[in-house]
Enzyme design. Structure first.
Site, PDB file in Angstrom:
ATOM      1  N   ALA A 125      44.115  73.456  31.160  1.00 49.59           N
ATOM      2  CA  ALA A 125      43.378  72.449  30.395  1.00 49.59           C
ATOM      3  C   ALA A 125      43.768  72.286  28.931  1.00 49.59           C
ATOM      4  O   ALA A 125      43.654  71.190  28.385  1.00 49.59           O
ATOM      5  CB  ALA A 125      41.874  72.749  30.480  1.00 49.59           C
ATOM      6  N   SER A 129      43.362  67.248  25.975  1.00 46.77           N
ATOM      7  CA  SER A 129      43.488  65.787  26.066  1.00 46.77           C
ATOM      8  C   SER A 129      43.024  65.283  27.431  1.00 46.77           C
ATOM      9  O   SER A 129      42.235  64.337  27.524  1.00 46.77           O
ATOM     10  CB  SER A 129      44.934  65.357  25.798  1.00 46.77           C
ATOM     11  N   LYS A 130      43.493  65.929  28.494  1.00 48.22           N
ATOM     12  CA  LYS A 130      43.119  65.480  29.840  1.00 48.22           C
ATOM     13  C   LYS A 130      41.701  65.906  30.185  1.00 48.22           C
ATOM     14  O   LYS A 130      40.989  65.197  30.896  1.00 48.22           O
ATOM     15  CB  LYS A 130      44.125  65.997  30.868  1.00 48.22           C
ATOM     16  N   CYS A 246      55.327  67.367  32.817  1.00 47.82           N
ATOM     17  CA  CYS A 246      56.069  66.585  31.816  1.00 47.82           C
ATOM     18  C   CYS A 246      57.545  66.952  31.905  1.00 47.82           C
ATOM     19  O   CYS A 246      58.223  67.127  30.891  1.00 47.82           O
ATOM     20  CB  CYS A 246      55.512  66.799  30.411  1.00 47.82           C
TER      21      CYS A 246
END
Length: 474
Positions: A125, A129-130, A246
Protein backbone atom coordinates in the site's frame (compact mmCIF):
# COMPACT_ATOMS: atom_id res chain seq x y z
CA UNK A 1 15.17 16.47 -21.08
CA UNK A 2 16.60 13.47 -19.22
CA UNK A 3 19.27 12.65 -21.81
CA UNK A 4 21.27 10.97 -19.03
CA UNK A 5 18.62 8.28 -18.48
CA UNK A 6 20.43 4.99 -18.01
CA UNK A 7 19.08 2.23 -20.27
CA UNK A 8 21.23 -0.94 -20.26
CA UNK A 9 21.85 -2.49 -23.68
CA UNK A 10 20.55 -5.88 -22.48
CA UNK A 11 17.34 -4.22 -21.29
CA UNK A 12 16.84 -2.51 -24.66
CA UNK A 13 17.28 -5.89 -26.38
CA UNK A 14 14.62 -7.37 -24.08
CA UNK A 15 12.23 -4.52 -24.91
CA UNK A 16 12.85 -4.84 -28.64
CA UNK A 17 11.90 -8.52 -28.44
CA UNK A 18 8.52 -7.82 -26.80
CA UNK A 19 7.62 -4.45 -28.35
CA UNK A 20 4.31 -4.67 -30.29
CA UNK A 21 4.73 -4.43 -34.06
CA UNK A 22 2.96 -1.05 -34.28
CA UNK A 23 5.58 0.55 -31.93
CA UNK A 24 9.26 1.25 -32.51
CA UNK A 25 12.38 1.51 -30.37
CA UNK A 26 13.21 5.10 -31.36
CA UNK A 27 9.92 6.33 -29.88
CA UNK A 28 10.41 4.14 -26.80
CA UNK A 29 13.85 5.58 -26.05
CA UNK A 30 12.69 9.14 -26.78
CA UNK A 31 9.73 8.68 -24.38
CA UNK A 32 12.05 7.35 -21.66
CA UNK A 33 14.18 10.47 -22.02
CA UNK A 34 11.25 12.88 -21.62
CA UNK A 35 10.35 14.06 -18.11
CA UNK A 36 6.95 12.93 -16.87
CA UNK A 37 3.99 15.26 -17.01
CA UNK A 38 2.89 16.05 -13.45
CA UNK A 39 -0.52 14.67 -12.54
CA UNK A 40 -2.89 14.83 -9.59
CA UNK A 41 -6.00 13.00 -8.43
CA UNK A 42 -8.92 14.84 -6.82
CA UNK A 43 -9.82 13.35 -3.43
CA UNK A 44 -13.61 13.04 -3.58
CA UNK A 45 -13.74 12.22 0.13
CA UNK A 46 -13.01 15.92 0.63
CA UNK A 47 -14.27 17.80 -2.45
CA UNK A 48 -16.30 17.19 -5.59
CA UNK A 49 -14.55 17.21 -8.97
CA UNK A 50 -16.65 20.21 -10.05
CA UNK A 51 -15.73 22.23 -6.96
CA UNK A 52 -12.05 21.34 -7.38
CA UNK A 53 -12.07 22.40 -11.04
CA UNK A 54 -13.46 25.79 -10.00
CA UNK A 55 -10.75 26.09 -7.32
CA UNK A 56 -8.02 25.15 -9.82
CA UNK A 57 -9.28 27.70 -12.35
CA UNK A 58 -9.14 30.47 -9.75
CA UNK A 59 -5.49 29.55 -9.12
CA UNK A 60 -4.55 29.49 -12.80
CA UNK A 61 -3.83 25.76 -12.81
CA UNK A 62 -4.17 24.18 -16.26
CA UNK A 63 -5.79 20.73 -16.05
CA UNK A 64 -6.12 18.02 -18.70
CA UNK A 65 -8.23 14.92 -17.89
CA UNK A 66 -6.52 11.54 -17.49
CA UNK A 67 -8.61 9.22 -19.72
CA UNK A 68 -8.67 6.22 -17.37
CA UNK A 69 -9.47 8.04 -14.12
CA UNK A 70 -12.42 10.40 -13.74
CA UNK A 71 -10.70 12.12 -10.79
CA UNK A 72 -7.27 12.30 -12.46
CA UNK A 73 -5.73 15.30 -14.24
CA UNK A 74 -2.41 16.25 -15.74
CA UNK A 75 -1.56 19.64 -14.29
CA UNK A 76 0.48 22.66 -15.28
CA UNK A 77 1.00 25.05 -12.38
CA UNK A 78 3.53 27.70 -11.47
CA UNK A 79 5.59 26.06 -8.71
CA UNK A 80 8.36 28.68 -8.68
CA UNK A 81 7.25 30.01 -5.29
CA UNK A 82 5.08 27.26 -3.80
CA UNK A 83 5.41 23.55 -4.72
CA UNK A 84 2.07 21.79 -5.29
CA UNK A 85 2.74 19.68 -2.21
CA UNK A 86 2.80 22.83 -0.04
CA UNK A 87 -0.42 24.35 -1.33
CA UNK A 88 -3.32 24.67 1.09
CA UNK A 89 -5.38 22.36 -1.14
CA UNK A 90 -2.80 19.57 -0.92
CA UNK A 91 -2.24 19.90 2.81
CA UNK A 92 -6.01 19.89 3.34
CA UNK A 93 -6.21 16.59 1.49
CA UNK A 94 -8.20 17.88 -1.49
CA UNK A 95 -5.86 16.19 -3.97
CA UNK A 96 -3.06 13.65 -4.17
CA UNK A 97 0.02 14.08 -6.40
CA UNK A 98 -0.05 10.77 -8.26
CA UNK A 99 1.48 9.55 -11.52
CA UNK A 100 -1.26 9.14 -14.10
CA UNK A 101 -0.58 5.52 -14.98
CA UNK A 102 -0.64 4.52 -11.31
CA UNK A 103 -4.30 5.60 -11.17
CA UNK A 104 -5.14 2.83 -13.64
CA UNK A 105 -5.08 -0.24 -11.33
CA UNK A 106 -7.77 1.15 -9.01
CA UNK A 107 -9.86 2.28 -12.00
CA UNK A 108 -9.59 -1.29 -13.30
CA UNK A 109 -10.60 -2.72 -9.91
CA UNK A 110 -13.75 -0.57 -9.86
CA UNK A 111 -14.41 -0.88 -13.59
CA UNK A 112 -17.79 -2.58 -13.08
CA UNK A 113 -19.98 0.20 -11.65
CA UNK A 114 -22.62 -2.35 -10.56
CA UNK A 115 -20.14 -4.12 -8.28
CA UNK A 116 -19.81 -3.00 -4.65
CA UNK A 117 -17.01 -4.10 -2.37
CA UNK A 118 -17.40 -4.13 1.42
CA UNK A 119 -13.94 -5.59 2.14
CA UNK A 120 -10.88 -4.70 0.03
CA UNK A 121 -7.20 -5.59 0.47
CA UNK A 122 -4.40 -3.34 -0.83
CA UNK A 123 -1.49 -5.75 -0.46
CA UNK A 124 1.44 -3.33 -1.07
CA UNK A 125 0.00 0.00 0.00
CA UNK A 126 2.69 2.63 0.76
CA UNK A 127 2.95 5.50 0.19
CA UNK A 128 -0.85 5.52 -0.13
CA UNK A 129 -1.80 6.87 -3.56
CA UNK A 130 -3.81 3.78 -4.49
CA UNK A 131 -5.04 3.21 -0.92
CA UNK A 132 -6.58 6.67 -0.75
CA UNK A 133 -7.96 6.20 -4.28
CA UNK A 134 -9.64 2.95 -3.20
CA UNK A 135 -11.05 4.58 -0.05
CA UNK A 136 -12.57 7.35 -2.19
CA UNK A 137 -14.11 4.77 -4.54
CA UNK A 138 -15.58 3.00 -1.48
CA UNK A 139 -16.88 6.30 -0.11
CA UNK A 140 -15.21 5.44 3.22
CA UNK A 141 -17.69 2.55 3.62
CA UNK A 142 -16.81 -1.07 4.38
CA UNK A 143 -13.23 -1.91 5.34
CA UNK A 144 -9.97 -1.37 3.46
CA UNK A 145 -6.99 -3.39 4.69
CA UNK A 146 -3.82 -1.52 3.68
CA UNK A 147 -0.71 -3.65 4.06
CA UNK A 148 2.89 -2.52 3.73
CA UNK A 149 5.90 -4.81 4.18
CA UNK A 150 8.36 -1.98 4.93
CA UNK A 151 7.89 -0.78 8.51
CA UNK A 152 9.48 2.61 7.78
CA UNK A 153 6.95 3.27 4.98
CA UNK A 154 3.92 2.53 7.18
CA UNK A 155 4.34 5.96 8.81
CA UNK A 156 4.14 7.67 5.41
CA UNK A 157 1.12 5.54 4.51
CA UNK A 158 -0.66 6.55 7.71
CA UNK A 159 0.15 10.25 7.25
CA UNK A 160 -1.38 10.20 3.75
CA UNK A 161 -4.45 8.29 4.92
CA UNK A 162 -4.89 10.82 7.74
CA UNK A 163 -4.44 13.83 5.43
CA UNK A 164 -6.99 12.48 2.94
CA UNK A 165 -9.70 11.80 5.53
CA UNK A 166 -9.77 8.00 5.22
CA UNK A 167 -11.58 6.37 8.14
CA UNK A 168 -12.32 2.83 6.91
CA UNK A 169 -8.71 1.59 6.75
CA UNK A 170 -6.92 -1.01 8.86
CA UNK A 171 -3.13 -0.97 8.46
CA UNK A 172 -0.84 -3.97 8.68
CA UNK A 173 2.90 -4.55 8.31
CA UNK A 174 3.57 -8.01 6.85
CA UNK A 175 5.02 -9.82 3.88
CA UNK A 176 2.01 -10.05 1.55
CA UNK A 177 2.50 -13.80 1.31
CA UNK A 178 0.79 -14.26 4.71
CA UNK A 179 -2.70 -13.18 3.64
CA UNK A 180 -3.74 -16.34 1.80
CA UNK A 181 -3.28 -18.45 4.93
CA UNK A 182 -4.29 -15.94 7.60
CA UNK A 183 -7.33 -14.33 5.96
CA UNK A 184 -8.53 -16.86 3.37
CA UNK A 185 -11.52 -15.79 1.25
CA UNK A 186 -12.13 -12.63 3.30
CA UNK A 187 -12.04 -9.96 0.59
CA UNK A 188 -14.43 -8.96 -2.19
CA UNK A 189 -11.52 -7.32 -4.02
CA UNK A 190 -7.73 -7.33 -3.83
CA UNK A 191 -5.24 -4.93 -5.37
CA UNK A 192 -1.72 -6.27 -5.68
CA UNK A 193 0.48 -3.50 -7.04
CA UNK A 194 3.47 -5.78 -6.84
CA UNK A 195 7.05 -4.85 -5.99
CA UNK A 196 8.93 -5.02 -9.29
CA UNK A 197 12.11 -4.10 -11.18
CA UNK A 198 10.68 -0.65 -11.98
CA UNK A 199 11.50 -0.66 -15.69
CA UNK A 200 8.66 1.77 -16.35
CA UNK A 201 9.86 4.43 -13.90
CA UNK A 202 12.91 5.85 -15.72
CA UNK A 203 11.01 9.01 -16.67
CA UNK A 204 10.73 9.76 -12.96
CA UNK A 205 14.12 8.42 -11.90
CA UNK A 206 16.96 8.56 -14.43
CA UNK A 207 18.93 6.01 -12.37
CA UNK A 208 16.07 3.52 -11.92
CA UNK A 209 17.84 0.97 -14.14
CA UNK A 210 21.34 1.32 -12.67
CA UNK A 211 21.12 -2.06 -10.92
CA UNK A 212 18.95 -3.81 -13.52
CA UNK A 213 19.86 -7.36 -14.51
CA UNK A 214 17.88 -10.10 -16.20
CA UNK A 215 18.65 -12.31 -13.19
CA UNK A 216 17.00 -9.82 -10.81
CA UNK A 217 13.91 -9.70 -13.04
CA UNK A 218 13.58 -13.49 -12.84
CA UNK A 219 14.15 -13.45 -9.07
CA UNK A 220 11.52 -10.76 -8.51
CA UNK A 221 9.02 -12.65 -10.67
CA UNK A 222 9.24 -15.65 -8.33
CA UNK A 223 8.25 -13.42 -5.39
CA UNK A 224 5.41 -11.97 -7.48
CA UNK A 225 4.07 -15.47 -8.15
CA UNK A 226 3.97 -16.14 -4.42
CA UNK A 227 2.18 -12.83 -3.82
CA UNK A 228 -0.46 -13.36 -6.51
CA UNK A 229 -1.21 -16.85 -5.14
CA UNK A 230 -1.61 -15.38 -1.65
CA UNK A 231 -3.90 -12.65 -2.99
CA UNK A 232 -5.98 -15.27 -4.82
CA UNK A 233 -6.47 -17.31 -1.62
CA UNK A 234 -7.48 -14.13 0.27
CA UNK A 235 -10.16 -13.40 -2.34
CA UNK A 236 -13.75 -14.54 -1.87
CA UNK A 237 -15.28 -16.75 -4.57
CA UNK A 238 -16.53 -14.45 -7.36
CA UNK A 239 -14.20 -11.77 -6.03
CA UNK A 240 -12.03 -9.66 -8.31
CA UNK A 241 -8.31 -8.99 -8.19
CA UNK A 242 -6.16 -6.49 -10.04
CA UNK A 243 -2.49 -7.33 -10.49
CA UNK A 244 -0.30 -4.41 -11.57
CA UNK A 245 3.35 -3.38 -11.83
CA UNK A 246 5.32 -0.35 -13.00
CA UNK A 247 7.56 -2.57 -15.09
CA UNK A 248 7.55 -3.89 -18.67
CA UNK A 249 9.06 -7.40 -18.68
CA UNK A 250 6.67 -10.22 -19.56
CA UNK A 251 8.33 -12.33 -16.81
CA UNK A 252 6.96 -9.95 -14.15
CA UNK A 253 3.63 -9.38 -15.87
CA UNK A 254 1.95 -11.82 -18.27
CA UNK A 255 3.88 -14.80 -16.98
CA UNK A 256 2.89 -14.11 -13.36
CA UNK A 257 -0.79 -13.99 -14.33
CA UNK A 258 -0.45 -17.10 -16.50
CA UNK A 259 1.25 -18.86 -13.56
CA UNK A 260 -1.91 -18.20 -11.53
CA UNK A 261 -4.04 -19.64 -14.33
CA UNK A 262 -1.82 -22.71 -14.56
CA UNK A 263 -2.01 -23.21 -10.79
CA UNK A 264 -5.78 -22.82 -10.32
CA UNK A 265 -7.13 -23.59 -13.81
CA UNK A 266 -10.75 -22.66 -14.50
CA UNK A 267 -11.05 -20.91 -11.14
CA UNK A 268 -9.02 -18.06 -12.72
CA UNK A 269 -10.80 -15.92 -15.30
CA UNK A 270 -9.07 -13.01 -17.04
CA UNK A 271 -11.44 -10.07 -17.58
CA UNK A 272 -10.64 -7.83 -20.53
CA UNK A 273 -9.81 -4.18 -19.87
CA UNK A 274 -10.65 -3.17 -23.46
CA UNK A 275 -13.45 -0.88 -22.24
CA UNK A 276 -11.53 0.79 -19.38
CA UNK A 277 -11.01 3.97 -21.43
CA UNK A 278 -10.96 5.25 -25.01
CA UNK A 279 -7.92 3.86 -26.89
CA UNK A 280 -7.27 1.14 -24.27
CA UNK A 281 -7.12 -1.28 -27.21
CA UNK A 282 -3.77 0.26 -28.19
CA UNK A 283 -2.17 -1.51 -25.22
CA UNK A 284 -4.38 -4.60 -24.95
CA UNK A 285 -2.76 -8.06 -24.92
CA UNK A 286 -4.48 -11.15 -26.27
CA UNK A 287 -5.44 -12.08 -22.68
CA UNK A 288 -7.15 -8.72 -22.14
CA UNK A 289 -4.37 -7.23 -20.00
CA UNK A 290 -3.02 -3.70 -20.46
CA UNK A 291 0.73 -3.69 -21.20
CA UNK A 292 1.56 0.00 -21.47
CA UNK A 293 4.74 1.31 -23.08
CA UNK A 294 5.60 4.94 -22.17
CA UNK A 295 5.21 6.40 -25.67
CA UNK A 296 1.59 5.25 -26.12
CA UNK A 297 -0.14 7.56 -23.61
CA UNK A 298 2.89 9.69 -22.61
CA UNK A 299 3.06 8.20 -19.11
CA UNK A 300 5.12 5.68 -17.15
CA UNK A 301 5.45 2.12 -18.39
CA UNK A 302 2.81 0.01 -16.64
CA UNK A 303 0.96 -3.30 -16.58
CA UNK A 304 -2.59 -4.01 -15.35
CA UNK A 305 -4.59 -7.26 -15.27
CA UNK A 306 -8.12 -7.83 -13.91
CA UNK A 307 -8.76 -11.35 -12.64
CA UNK A 308 -11.96 -13.04 -11.40
CA UNK A 309 -11.98 -15.94 -8.91
CA UNK A 310 -14.85 -18.17 -10.03
CA UNK A 311 -14.97 -20.61 -7.09
CA UNK A 312 -13.64 -21.64 -3.68
CA UNK A 313 -10.08 -22.90 -3.10
CA UNK A 314 -8.70 -24.69 -0.04
CA UNK A 315 -6.35 -22.27 1.71
CA UNK A 316 -2.83 -23.02 2.99
CA UNK A 317 -2.79 -24.22 6.60
CA UNK A 318 -1.14 -21.88 9.11
CA UNK A 319 -0.60 -21.90 12.87
CA UNK A 320 -1.83 -18.69 14.50
CA UNK A 321 -0.42 -17.13 17.64
CA UNK A 322 -2.17 -13.82 17.97
CA UNK A 323 -2.04 -13.08 21.68
CA UNK A 324 -4.71 -11.13 23.54
CA UNK A 325 -6.57 -8.51 21.50
CA UNK A 326 -5.92 -5.23 23.36
CA UNK A 327 -9.19 -3.48 22.39
CA UNK A 328 -12.65 -3.93 23.86
CA UNK A 329 -15.86 -2.95 22.11
CA UNK A 330 -17.64 -0.21 24.04
CA UNK A 331 -20.98 -1.07 25.61
CA UNK A 332 -24.13 0.42 24.10
CA UNK A 333 -24.28 2.85 27.05
CA UNK A 334 -20.66 4.02 26.58
CA UNK A 335 -21.12 4.31 22.80
CA UNK A 336 -24.22 6.43 23.36
CA UNK A 337 -22.42 8.63 25.91
CA UNK A 338 -19.43 9.22 23.60
CA UNK A 339 -21.74 9.98 20.65
CA UNK A 340 -23.71 12.45 22.80
CA UNK A 341 -20.62 14.25 24.08
CA UNK A 342 -19.08 14.44 20.59
CA UNK A 343 -22.30 15.98 19.26
CA UNK A 344 -22.42 18.49 22.10
CA UNK A 345 -18.73 19.40 21.91
CA UNK A 346 -18.15 19.53 18.15
CA UNK A 347 -21.50 19.07 16.40
CA UNK A 348 -20.27 15.73 14.96
CA UNK A 349 -22.41 12.58 14.58
CA UNK A 350 -20.74 9.17 14.60
CA UNK A 351 -21.20 7.23 11.33
CA UNK A 352 -23.69 4.37 11.49
CA UNK A 353 -21.32 1.84 9.88
CA UNK A 354 -18.64 2.12 12.59
CA UNK A 355 -18.40 1.30 16.30
CA UNK A 356 -16.47 2.62 19.28
CA UNK A 357 -13.65 0.47 20.67
CA UNK A 358 -11.58 1.20 23.79
CA UNK A 359 -7.96 0.60 24.74
CA UNK A 360 -6.98 1.99 28.16
CA UNK A 361 -7.93 5.68 27.85
CA UNK A 362 -7.93 5.74 24.05
CA UNK A 363 -11.20 5.83 22.10
CA UNK A 364 -11.19 4.45 18.56
CA UNK A 365 -13.73 4.17 15.77
CA UNK A 366 -13.48 0.88 13.84
CA UNK A 367 -15.44 0.09 10.66
CA UNK A 368 -18.04 -2.61 11.42
CA UNK A 369 -16.90 -4.56 8.35
CA UNK A 370 -13.53 -5.10 10.07
CA UNK A 371 -14.96 -7.14 12.96
CA UNK A 372 -14.83 -10.61 11.30
CA UNK A 373 -11.07 -10.19 10.89
CA UNK A 374 -10.21 -8.94 14.39
CA UNK A 375 -9.76 -12.41 15.89
CA UNK A 376 -7.92 -13.72 12.83
CA UNK A 377 -5.17 -11.18 12.17
CA UNK A 378 -3.06 -8.59 13.96
CA UNK A 379 -3.29 -5.06 12.58
CA UNK A 380 -0.89 -2.25 13.43
CA UNK A 381 -3.60 0.45 13.29
CA UNK A 382 -7.35 0.29 12.76
CA UNK A 383 -9.91 2.93 11.93
CA UNK A 384 -9.37 6.33 13.51
CA UNK A 385 -8.54 7.50 17.01
CA UNK A 386 -11.25 9.96 18.00
CA UNK A 387 -10.57 10.72 21.67
CA UNK A 388 -8.62 10.23 24.86
CA UNK A 389 -10.66 9.82 28.03
CA UNK A 390 -9.81 11.90 31.10
CA UNK A 391 -11.49 12.79 34.40
CA UNK A 392 -13.76 15.47 32.96
CA UNK A 393 -14.80 13.71 29.74
CA UNK A 394 -13.01 13.31 26.42
CA UNK A 395 -10.16 15.08 24.67
CA UNK A 396 -11.03 14.89 20.96
CA UNK A 397 -8.34 14.03 18.40
CA UNK A 398 -7.14 15.36 15.03
CA UNK A 399 -8.78 12.61 12.95
CA UNK A 400 -12.21 13.80 14.01
CA UNK A 401 -11.36 16.91 11.98
CA UNK A 402 -9.89 15.14 8.94
CA UNK A 403 -12.28 12.18 8.68
CA UNK A 404 -15.61 13.28 10.23
CA UNK A 405 -15.92 17.08 10.01
CA UNK A 406 -17.41 18.83 6.97
CA UNK A 407 -16.79 22.50 7.78
CA UNK A 408 -20.49 23.14 8.34
CA UNK A 409 -20.25 22.46 12.08
CA UNK A 410 -21.13 25.23 14.54
CA UNK A 411 -17.78 24.90 16.32
CA UNK A 412 -15.65 26.18 13.44
CA UNK A 413 -13.30 29.14 13.22
CA UNK A 414 -12.33 30.44 9.76
CA UNK A 415 -8.67 31.41 9.56
CA UNK A 416 -6.92 34.12 7.58
CA UNK A 417 -4.19 33.00 5.18
CA UNK A 418 -1.57 34.19 7.70
CA UNK A 419 -3.13 32.17 10.54
CA UNK A 420 -3.54 29.12 8.27
CA UNK A 421 0.18 29.22 7.47
CA UNK A 422 0.98 29.42 11.18
CA UNK A 423 -1.35 26.46 11.81
CA UNK A 424 0.35 24.23 9.22
CA UNK A 425 3.71 25.14 10.77
CA UNK A 426 2.47 23.72 14.07
CA UNK A 427 2.03 27.02 15.88
CA UNK A 428 -0.78 28.26 18.10
CA UNK A 429 -2.92 31.03 16.61
CA UNK A 430 -4.80 34.07 17.88
CA UNK A 431 -7.75 34.82 15.58
CA UNK A 432 -8.64 38.53 15.65
CA UNK A 433 -11.28 39.56 18.24
CA UNK A 434 -12.25 35.96 19.05
CA UNK A 435 -12.09 33.78 22.13
CA UNK A 436 -13.85 30.69 23.38
CA UNK A 437 -13.43 27.47 25.32
CA UNK A 438 -13.10 23.79 24.59
CA UNK A 439 -12.12 22.13 21.32
CA UNK A 440 -12.79 23.86 18.02
CA UNK A 441 -12.31 23.08 14.34
CA UNK A 442 -10.21 25.47 12.29
CA UNK A 443 -10.79 25.89 8.58
CA UNK A 444 -9.26 27.76 5.67
CA UNK A 445 -11.14 28.45 2.44
CA UNK A 446 -13.98 26.42 3.98
CA UNK A 447 -11.77 23.32 4.27
CA UNK A 448 -11.33 21.89 7.77
CA UNK A 449 -7.58 21.76 8.43
CA UNK A 450 -7.43 20.73 12.05
CA UNK A 451 -8.72 20.58 15.59
CA UNK A 452 -7.48 22.95 18.27
CA UNK A 453 -8.41 23.99 21.79
CA UNK A 454 -9.25 27.43 23.05
CA UNK A 455 -6.95 28.80 25.76
CA UNK A 456 -8.38 32.29 26.34
CA UNK A 457 -8.02 34.15 23.01
CA UNK A 458 -5.50 31.61 21.67
CA UNK A 459 -6.21 28.33 19.85
CA UNK A 460 -3.72 25.65 20.87
CA UNK A 461 -2.46 23.76 17.82
CA UNK A 462 -3.41 20.07 17.60
CA UNK A 463 -1.77 19.18 14.28
CA UNK A 464 0.14 15.83 14.46
CA UNK A 465 3.88 16.28 14.09
CA UNK A 466 4.10 14.27 10.85
CA UNK A 467 1.77 16.75 9.11
CA UNK A 468 3.66 19.91 10.17
CA UNK A 469 5.39 21.88 7.36
CA UNK A 470 7.94 24.60 7.93
CA UNK A 471 8.71 26.36 4.64
CA UNK A 472 7.49 27.40 1.18
CA UNK A 473 3.87 27.44 2.28
CA UNK A 474 1.03 28.88 0.20
Amino acid sequence: MHQNVYLPAEFLSEIEAILPSQLNMEDFIAACQRPLRKSIRVNTLKISIEAFLARAKSKGWQLEPVPWCEEGFWIEADESEVPLGNTAEHMSGLFYIQEASSMMPVSALFNDKDEEFSAVLDMAAAPGSKTTQIAAQMGNAGVLVANEFSASRVKVLHANIERCGVRNAALSNYDGRVFGGWLPEQFDAVLIDAPCSGEGTVRKDADAMKNWTKESVISISETQKDLIESAFHALKPNGVMVYSTCTLSIEENQQVCLHLKETFGDLVEFESLADLFTDADKSLTEEGFLHIFPQVYDCEGFFVARIRKTGAVEAPKVKKRLGKFPFEKASAKVQSDIAKQLKQALDISLPADASVWLRDNDVWLFPNALEPMLGEFRFSRMGIKIAEAHKKGYRWQHQVATALATGEEAMCVALSIEDAREWFMGRDIRPTDLSGKGEVFVKFDNDVIGLGKWVGNRIKNGLPRELVRDKNLF
